[in-house]
Design a protein around this motif. Structure first.
Motif: not given
Length: 338
Positions: A62-67, A132-146
């Motif tokens: 909600h704060e930013l379209p990617v976490y 246990f080492t990981r990278t997680v990207i959560n994102f909303l469609p609006e952060c991407l180019i069209p």
């Protein structure tokens, strides 16, 4: 008909949320390596689905379209079943266990990538006591180019079977994707002017790479690709074996009977990275292995992976890992001794 280890199914069964009922059945394997076998597991949820909402991630989105959680490491890691808004890219860098995604169990095999669509119930179930080492990207469609709408649909569409949401990355592909993750994380943490736009560009490029890996949409070979593909694979094999040596661009080009300019262009086109960054990544990756699994001094490791300067080795290592080689070794030992 092929059955997986019943012990794994029973272990995960015991960890299901209270409101879930468990039913497992084998599924028919039509081909491929035994490493890709998965056990079909149906989780029938009752009660209120909102019990599994991940409020923390939803708030971040909600704060930013990617976490982003970048190269996050734990030894005794436990995750509850949850779901959240947006899409998720889950990269496993090191560790063992399984990933439960709605009704499938995906055993981790090293350099894994799991694709999670929005509001899909999931959790990681790592082996306790192992790093246990990981990278997680959560994102909303609006952060991407069209222009990426079709990419997102192809990778996360509901018609895509869950068994196809688990990708295993080769060392070459993992190196390329790791470099992109590093750039995305830098933009996310430093937050210079225009960082959201830059994250959108880099994330789009990451999704394009994943799309190519997932669907292997190779065109019919032509004269150029027939000549380039064997050459680039030979170059990568050579660099992977000789990264500790002082590799000169001119000598490397001579070895493969091409010009230095064409070598750089070919390598960049195939991997998305420069030869120098590829060598650096290979050196740092090997240094991490030596720091964790050997008692060699850091100066010995520095020389072993190809650095003549101890201070420069420490500088490069910290740039990639966010800590010095000594801190990396100590953090691993602390996690084991907990």
């Amino acid at each position: 008909m092929v059955l997986l280890n019943i012990g794994l199914a029973n272990k995960i069964k015991g960890e299901l949320p209270p409101l879930a009922r468990w039913r497992c059945r084998p599924f028919r394997v039509t081909g491929g390596s035994p490493l890709f076998l998965k056990r079909r597991c149906d989780v029938l949820l009752s009660g209120d689905r909102n019990d599994y909402a991940d409020d923390f991630t939803n708030t971040r989105l909600h704060e930013l379209p990617v976490y982003i959680k970048y190269r996050f490491s734990e030894t005794d890691f436990h995750m509850n079943y949850h779901f959240h808004r947006g899409y998720e890219l889950f990269f496993l860098h090191e560790g063992w266990g399984a990933y439960i995604n709605d009704d499938y169990v995906h055993p981790f095999q090293g350099n894994d990538l799991i694709l999670i669509e929005g509001r899909q119930i999931h959790r990681a179930s790592p082996t306790i006591g192992r790093r246990f080492t990981r990278t997680v990207i959560n994102f909303l469609p609006e952060c991407l180019i069209p222009e990426t709408k079709q990419l997102v649909h192809d990778l996360f569409g509901k018609e895509l079977e869950n068994e196809n949401r688990h990708l295993l990355l080769s060392e070459e592909k993992h190196a390329r994707i790791y470099a992109l993750l590093h750039q995305i994380h830098a933009e996310y943490t430093e937050r210079h002017t225009g960082f959201q736009h830059m994250i959108g560009i880099l994330l789009t490029r990451l999704l394009q790479d994943i799309h190519r890996i997932r669907f292997s949409d190779r065109p019919p070979p032509n004269k150029d690709t027939a000549e380039e593909n064997p050459t680039i694979h030979d170059i990568i094999d050579y660099l992977s074996s000789h990264y500790a040596e002082n590799i000169l661009l001119v000598e490397l080009a001579k070895r493969f009977y091409i010009t230095p300019y064409y070598l750089c262009r070919l390598f960049k086109k195939a991997t998305g990275d420069t030869i120098g960054r590829f060598i650096t990544y290979a050196r740092i990756r090997q240094a991490k292995q030596e720091l964790v699994f050997t008692d060699m001094s850091i100066s010995e490791i520095c020389t072993r992976v190809g650095y003549g300067s101890f201070s420069y080795f420490g500088l490069v290592f910290k740039q990639y890992e966010g800590m010095t080689p000594r801190q990396y070794r100590q953090s691993y030992k602390r996690s084991i001794n907990r």
